[in-house]
Enzyme design. Structure first.
Site, short mmCIF file in Angstrom:
data_model
loop_
_atom_site.label_atom_id
_atom_site.label_comp_id
_atom_site.label_asym_id
_atom_site.label_seq_id
_atom_site.Cartn_x
_atom_site.Cartn_y
_atom_site.Cartn_z
N GLU A 221 48.22 32.80 42.94
CA GLU A 221 48.01 32.17 44.25
C GLU A 221 46.63 31.54 44.20
OE1 GLU A 221 50.24 31.96 46.58
OE2 GLU A 221 51.73 33.41 45.91
N CYS B 186 42.56 29.89 51.67
CA CYS B 186 43.28 28.98 50.77
C CYS B 186 44.09 28.01 51.60
CB CYS B 186 44.18 29.77 49.84
SG CYS B 186 45.26 30.92 50.71
P1 NDP Z 1 37.71 33.40 41.61
O1 NDP Z 1 38.77 32.74 40.81
O2 NDP Z 1 36.30 33.12 41.27
O3 NDP Z 1 37.86 34.99 41.52
C1 NDP Z 1 39.06 35.66 41.89
C2 NDP Z 1 39.07 37.05 41.27
O4 NDP Z 1 39.17 36.94 39.85
C3 NDP Z 1 37.78 37.84 41.52
O5 NDP Z 1 38.09 39.19 41.68
C4 NDP Z 1 37.02 37.60 40.23
O6 NDP Z 1 36.05 38.57 40.00
C5 NDP Z 1 38.13 37.67 39.22
N1 NDP Z 1 37.86 37.04 37.94
C6 NDP Z 1 36.86 36.18 37.59
N2 NDP Z 1 36.99 35.80 36.30
C7 NDP Z 1 38.09 36.43 35.83
C8 NDP Z 1 38.77 36.42 34.57
N3 NDP Z 1 38.36 35.68 33.55
N4 NDP Z 1 39.89 37.16 34.43
C9 NDP Z 1 40.36 37.89 35.47
N5 NDP Z 1 39.76 37.94 36.68
C10 NDP Z 1 38.64 37.22 36.86
O7 NDP Z 1 38.03 33.07 43.12
P2 NDP Z 1 37.16 33.38 44.40
O8 NDP Z 1 36.93 34.85 44.48
O9 NDP Z 1 36.00 32.46 44.41
O10 NDP Z 1 38.17 33.03 45.59
C11 NDP Z 1 38.24 31.77 46.19
C12 NDP Z 1 39.45 31.03 45.69
O11 NDP Z 1 40.61 31.80 45.96
C13 NDP Z 1 39.67 29.71 46.41
O12 NDP Z 1 39.98 28.72 45.45
C14 NDP Z 1 40.88 29.97 47.29
O13 NDP Z 1 41.63 28.83 47.59
C15 NDP Z 1 41.63 30.96 46.47
N6 NDP Z 1 42.55 31.72 47.30
C16 NDP Z 1 43.88 31.47 47.20
C17 NDP Z 1 44.79 32.10 48.03
C18 NDP Z 1 46.25 31.81 47.95
O14 NDP Z 1 47.04 32.59 48.50
N7 NDP Z 1 46.69 30.73 47.31
C19 NDP Z 1 44.34 33.08 49.05
C20 NDP Z 1 42.93 33.29 49.05
C21 NDP Z 1 42.07 32.61 48.21
P3 NDP Z 1 34.58 38.38 40.60
O15 NDP Z 1 34.68 37.94 42.02
O16 NDP Z 1 34.03 39.73 40.51
O17 NDP Z 1 33.92 37.35 39.76
#
Ligand code: NDP
Length: 510
Positions: A243, A277
């Site tokens: 997502e 999102c």
């Molecule tokens: P990120 O992609 O930066 O991070 C998401 C999660 O992935 C965090 O827990 C992060 O850890 C973790 N992560 C980072 N690198 C890796 C990796 N290489 N492998 C596995 N996990 C990893 O997203 P954001 O937290 O910045 O969230 C915002 C984004 O989420 C926006 O683009 C938004 O649109 C999207 N979103 C989508 C939704 C949907 O339903 N389509 C709903 C809500 C948000 P850490 O934070 O600790 O770095």
């Protein structure tokens, strides 16, 4: 801010968590290593068979206890979300409401959707066979969540995975891990079996380690990280559901109730500080109603409050959770004004000492500007005048994202026809984002907004693998097609196929 530090930076002491509305450090969590993640997944793997063997009724009882716990501790959970995310209490309440209803929904619908089904076939080649599809839990589901909704986009996705008989290891965002840890306390106090639900806190590397060890990954986050997760899942040949980001458009047609359209735009763009999102990130308004729409919207932007969230009614628009997001939002506004856009409201960072950005209304925008093409994820709303609905549809589809879109029109039949032309996973008509509460309706992005669906039947079936059972109830000693080959059997087979599916009647008559 009261305590300068590099957020999200791991140290021997772990990861510091701050309140984005004040800058105060409010907690410290472990930066889990790959070995710790591996150990958590191993514990989950041991606990999972016992969980899967519980009857749906027994699991439903544990879900009910958790539901009641959430309601009994609503204030504590809301306070935790507000403190680590910086959103208004009202936005946090929605997260609790979602999880409460998700516990009820999946407990009731899960058993029906996962029940073994009998398959019927008219094919003469499987005559007399009984055919069944049963759903088997995948094992350990790794749920990885973002910071914008600390409860629903992480624990919320664990609920159907657990309902399907999986154990779950959740990796919340390092910026908002505290509410997830409250959920660990919840399941313990509700008497759930040990290790069926665990949380591993940490940074991106902790998430990577979870992708390296889980049997299925449910990821919510940015498109960039989603690609990395999918690539690693591909290497391991495990499935994942993604997502990802969005650039949702709102189309306001000339026949719209303009007051409704203004409310849809305002709420869609600014709820949760635009850090959704499914935020409305761009609006296309038909020429005939553009001036009226913009002047009403400008007035409403001017009436919004923005300050440190406290209890209900304290603020309309909260803080920016993720520190770098503040610069992204400022850059999008600056790029737009550099290219000729006008700021009708806001445009600057908000009240000190937190990380705020003012609710910002932009007009005279076009698709050369980043605010119309890239995900802003903040409290900004660019509004563009269009000649007609066809232009609005064309511009909506002019995006690499395809999460959601909204249309406001008094002619719902016409709006539905337009909806079918939009390249997005969901279109809301005269509504915005409320579809997230419709757990029976698929919610998932097209294009670079994701893969898979979090709601609807697929929202739980994805957490299982299908197993087909094929039973020959009246076995003969030897079937005609079995070895050693008998040419006459195959001649008969060809005649039968011709009779059933061919153009010619093989027994003499045409
Ligand atoms: P990120 O992609 O930066 O991070 C998401 C999660 O992935 C965090 O827990 C992060 O850890 C973790 N992560 C980072 N690198 C890796 C990796 N290489 N492998 C596995 N996990 C990893 O997203 P954001 O937290 O910045 O969230 C915002 C984004 O989420 C926006 O683009 C938004 O649109 C999207 N979103 C989508 C939704 C949907 O339903 N389509 C709903 C809500 C948000 P850490 O934070 O600790 O770095």
């Amino acid at each position: 801010m009261t305590q300068p530090r590099t957020l999200g930076t791991a140290s021997a002491a772990g990861i510091a968590v701050d309140n984005p509305a004040t800058g105060e450090v409010i907690g410290q969590v472990a930066d889990s290593t790959a070995e710790q993640v591996e150990a958590a997944v191993a514990r989950a793997r041991r606990a999972q068979p016992g969980w899967a063997q519980l009857t749906p009724r027994d699991r439903a009882k544990l879900f009910t206890r958790a539901r009641h716990w959430l309601l009994d501790h609503c204030q504590e959970v809301v306070d935790s979300i507000v403190a680590e995310n910086g959103k208004p209490a009202e936005d946090a309440i929605v997260e609790v409401v979602y999880c409460v209803s998700a516990f009820a929904y999946w407990a009731k619908q899960g058993p029906r959707l996962l029940a073994t089904t009998k398959v019927r076939s008219l094919s003469p080649f499987v005559l007399g066979r009984g055919m069944f599809t049963r759903r088997v839990p995948r094992g350990v589901v790794g749920v990885i969540g973002p910071w914008n909704n600390p409860l629903i986009n992480s624990f919320g996705d664990a609920i159907p995975a657990l309902a399907a008989g999986n154990a779950v290891v959740l990796k919340p965002s390092e910026y908002t891990p505290l509410t997830a840890l409250l959920m660990v306390r919840m399941v313990r106090e509700c008497g759930w079996p040990e290790d069926v639900f665990q949380v591993v806190t940490g940074a991106g590397t902790t998430g990577q380690a979870l992708v390296d060890t889980a049997d299925f990954v449910m990821f919510t986050g940015s498109t960039k990280t989603g690609r990395a997760v999918a690539a690693r899942a591909g290497e391991r040949l495990i499935p994942c559901s993604l997502e990802l980001g969005g650039k949702d458009a709102l189309i306001v047609l000339a026949d719209a109730d303009i007051e409704r359209a203004v409310n849809v735009a305002l709420h869609g763009a600014l709820v949760n500080g635009g850090q959704m999102c499914t935020s409305v990130e761009r609006v296309y308004v038909e020429e005939a109603v553009y001036d009226d729409f913009v002047s009403r919207l400008e007035k409403r932007f001017g009436e919004l409050t923005q300050t440190r969230p406290a209890g209900l009614g304290s603020t309309d628009v909260g803080a920016m959770t993720f520190p770098p997001q503040l610069s992204t939002v400022a850059e999008h506004v600056e790029d737009a004004t550099d290219r000729g856009a006008r700021v009708l409201a806001g445009g600057n960072p908000g009240p000190w000492p937190g990380r705020f950005f003012e609710p910002t209304l932009l007009v005279d925008v076009d698709h050369t500007m980043t605010c119309m093409r890239e995900e802003t994820f903040g409290p900004t709303l660019p509004v563009m005048k269009v000649a007609d609905a066809a232009e609005a549809v064309r511009l909506t589809n002019d995006s690499q994202y395809g999460l959601q879109a909204a249309i406001v029109s008094s002619n719902t039949a016409r709006a539905r026809r337009l909806a079918e032309q939009l390249e997005v996973g969901c279109v809301t008509i005269n509504d915005v984002q409320t579809n997230y509460m419709a757990l029976g309706l698929p919610m998932g992005g097209w294009k670079e907004s994701g893969l898979g669906s979090r709601h609807g039947a697929e929202g739980i079936l994805k957490y299982t693998k299908p197993q087909a059972i094929f039973v020959n109830r009246f076995p003969m000693r030897r079937d005609l097609n079995m070895l050693p080959f008998d040419p006459s059997s195959y001649r008969f087979l060809l005649r039968l196929v011709n009779a059933l599916y061919g153009k010619r009647w093989p027994f003499g008559k045409n």
